[in-house]
Design an enzyme around this catalytic site. Sequence first.
Site, PDB file in Angstrom:
ATOM      1  N   MET A 124       0.847  -1.197   0.000  1.00  0.00           N
ATOM      2  CA  MET A 124       0.000   0.000   0.000  1.00  0.00           C
ATOM      3  C   MET A 124       0.882   1.246   0.000  1.00  0.00           C
ATOM      4  O   MET A 124       0.430   2.335   0.342  1.00  0.00           O
ATOM      5  CB  MET A 124      -0.912   0.002   1.224  1.00  0.00           C
ATOM      6  CG  MET A 124      -1.913  -1.141   1.168  1.00  0.00           C
ATOM      7  SD  MET A 124      -3.412  -0.805   2.076  1.00  0.00           S
ATOM      8  CE  MET A 124      -2.757  -0.653   3.704  1.00  0.00           C
ATOM      9  N   LEU A 182       6.794   2.821   1.531  1.00  0.00           N
ATOM     10  CA  LEU A 182       7.740   1.701   1.564  1.00  0.00           C
ATOM     11  C   LEU A 182       8.880   1.982   2.543  1.00  0.00           C
ATOM     12  O   LEU A 182       9.339   3.111   2.691  1.00  0.00           O
ATOM     13  CB  LEU A 182       8.288   1.454   0.153  1.00  0.00           C
ATOM     14  CG  LEU A 182       7.202   1.178  -0.895  1.00  0.00           C
ATOM     15  CD1 LEU A 182       7.827   0.941  -2.271  1.00  0.00           C
ATOM     16  CD2 LEU A 182       6.328  -0.012  -0.512  1.00  0.00           C
ATOM     17  N   HIS A 201       9.821  -3.641   3.549  1.00  0.00           N
ATOM     18  CA  HIS A 201       9.535  -4.007   2.156  1.00  0.00           C
ATOM     19  C   HIS A 201      10.835  -4.390   1.449  1.00  0.00           C
ATOM     20  O   HIS A 201      10.848  -5.279   0.609  1.00  0.00           O
ATOM     21  CB  HIS A 201       8.873  -2.841   1.409  1.00  0.00           C
ATOM     22  CG  HIS A 201       7.527  -2.472   1.955  1.00  0.00           C
ATOM     23  ND1 HIS A 201       7.321  -1.360   2.729  1.00  0.00           N
ATOM     24  CD2 HIS A 201       6.323  -3.087   1.850  1.00  0.00           C
ATOM     25  CE1 HIS A 201       6.039  -1.282   3.070  1.00  0.00           C
ATOM     26  NE2 HIS A 201       5.411  -2.322   2.560  1.00  0.00           N
ATOM     27  N   GLY A 241       4.788 -10.343   4.392  1.00  0.00           N
ATOM     28  CA  GLY A 241       5.483 -10.283   5.674  1.00  0.00           C
ATOM     29  C   GLY A 241       4.699 -11.037   6.744  1.00  0.00           C
ATOM     30  O   GLY A 241       3.467 -10.987   6.777  1.00  0.00           O
ATOM     31  N   LYS A 275       4.505 -10.291   9.759  1.00  0.00           N
ATOM     32  CA  LYS A 275       3.909  -9.406  10.769  1.00  0.00           C
ATOM     33  C   LYS A 275       2.382  -9.499  10.661  1.00  0.00           C
ATOM     34  O   LYS A 275       1.691  -9.607  11.659  1.00  0.00           O
ATOM     35  CB  LYS A 275       4.380  -7.962  10.585  1.00  0.00           C
ATOM     36  CG  LYS A 275       3.782  -7.027  11.609  1.00  0.00           C
ATOM     37  CD  LYS A 275       4.354  -5.633  11.512  1.00  0.00           C
ATOM     38  CE  LYS A 275       3.926  -4.914  10.264  1.00  0.00           C
ATOM     39  NZ  LYS A 275       2.462  -4.656  10.177  1.00  0.00           N
ATOM     40  N   SER A 286       4.668   0.554   8.125  1.00  0.00           N
ATOM     41  CA  SER A 286       4.408   1.910   7.599  1.00  0.00           C
ATOM     42  C   SER A 286       3.781   2.773   8.689  1.00  0.00           C
ATOM     43  O   SER A 286       3.936   3.990   8.713  1.00  0.00           O
ATOM     44  CB  SER A 286       3.450   1.849   6.419  1.00  0.00           C
ATOM     45  OG  SER A 286       3.976   1.007   5.434  1.00  0.00           O
TER      46      SER A 286
HETATM   47  O1  PAF Z   1      -0.336  -5.806   3.857  1.00  0.00           O
HETATM   48  C1  PAF Z   1      -0.651  -4.859   3.109  1.00  0.00           C
HETATM   49  O2  PAF Z   1       0.099  -3.896   2.904  1.00  0.00           O
HETATM   50  C2  PAF Z   1      -2.014  -4.875   2.419  1.00  0.00           C
HETATM   51  O3  PAF Z   1      -2.982  -5.483   3.212  1.00  0.00           O
HETATM   52  C3  PAF Z   1      -1.970  -5.535   1.016  1.00  0.00           C
HETATM   53  C4  PAF Z   1      -1.575  -6.989   1.096  1.00  0.00           C
HETATM   54  C5  PAF Z   1      -0.986  -4.783   0.131  1.00  0.00           C
HETATM   55  C6  PAF Z   1      -3.361  -5.470   0.371  1.00  0.00           C
HETATM   56  O4  PAF Z   1      -3.820  -4.168   0.244  1.00  0.00           O
END
Ligand code: PAF
Length: 275
Positions: free
Chosen positions: A28, A31, A35, A152, A154, A191
């Site tokens: 989302m 980053l 990530h 991840g 988490k 994030s």
């Molecule tokens: O874990 C995330 O960042 C979100 O839930 C994902 C998997 C990108 C879906 O929007």
Amino acid sequence: MKVFSKISEVTEWRKLTNQQTVSLIPTMGALHQGHGFLIEEAKKNSDLIIVYIFPNPLQFSKNEDFDEYPSLLPGALEKDIEFCRKQGIDAVFAPKVEEIYPNGIKKITTVEPNPQLLNCLCGKARPGHFQGVLTVLLKFFNFIQPNKAFFGEKDYQQFLLVKQMIYDFNLHIEILPVKIRRESSGLALSSRNKYLSDEQKIQSAEIHQTLEEAKSLILQGKPASKIVKELNKDYFEYFEARDSETLEKKDKLPLRLFIAARIGKARLIDNIVVE
Ligand code: PAF
């Protein structure tokens, strides 16, 4: 590095790369090094890596923090694209909301997650959240047709629900978990850590400390259900011991401990295996 904003561009790219193993990192945005570690894992066994950046409104309820999500701040997308360039990513897909939900999000078909894995932890605390997560993922899996996708640990319940959707819908995508990465204080990278003041960061480190303390007491033979009650804190939304595969409540080893906590504006989650 290719940067796409349209579904047609990414599907065309995938047609041209159909002989290659493509790994997807769904994100989302906002980053961070967490990530970066997903990308590192993906690099080990793929020809091409694509990151999608899409803050997904469908997985936030009305009273949640979607509009303030850090990747929606001015300049955030440019920073995220630069991050991907530095990481040596092959392609980034960063569509606008209208591209993914041309008719809005109120009247669309959604994925109903596996009920056994859904009705506890974050699934219980955030009604509708995982319907939104699985729906958006299914869409991006369709556009990109990756061979592998990295998640991840988490967000452990999310990882299990995605794996179950892949199985139930007979999708040919390998779902790979990546270990939690932490700041030196033990705070899991997220994030949402951007919301924390210095003082709140100190308090947030307690989440991992509590998990470690509970782990060592359970390994000494104390019942997990008793320990999570004893070490619970008033700002924890939940602190539970569950099975790592079924998410059923569990007292005996092996098990996994899960915490969700609210600190200021941030809702933080973390987990640890005890075996
Ligand atoms: O874990 C995330 O960042 C979100 O839930 C994902 C998997 C990108 C879906 O929007």
